[in-house]
Design a protein around this motif. Structure first.
Motif: not given
Length: 90
Positions: A19-36, A38-49
């Motif tokens: 439901n990432l797309t729906e929640v992102r639209k609902w709260c005005g968030g942005t999807f982000a991927i951070e390279d933790v 070389d082998e692992v990436s962290q996916e998360y949603l950023t929200i302006k609070t």
């Protein structure tokens, strides 16, 4: 002094990969991927609070507060603080 939180109903959605797309639209968030590493990436949603930009991981709850503000909440804290009043279909 002791105080008790007033019973206030809020809207909340648990963030999942499905439901990432729906929640992102609902709260005005942005999807982000951070390279933790070389082998692992962290996916998360950023929200302006009201306290600044916050990251929400999959499994976290996104809450819409009484003034229309959004913020993330870890599942254990959410379940200690809130009772489910009504399930809402996405």
């Amino acid at each position: 002094m002791k105080a008790r939180k007033k019973p206030v109903e809020v809207e909340a959605r648990q963030l999942t990969k499905e439901n990432l797309t729906e929640v992102r639209k609902w709260c005005g968030g942005t999807f982000a991927i951070e390279d933790v590493t070389d082998e692992v990436s962290q996916e998360y949603l950023t929200i302006k609070t009201i306290e600044g930009i916050m990251a929400a991981d999959f499994g976290d709850y996104i809450i819409k507060g009484v003034n229309g503000e959004f913020y993330p909440c870890k599942p254990d804290i959410f379940h200690k603080t809130y009772d489910i009043v009504e399930e809402v279909e996405e």
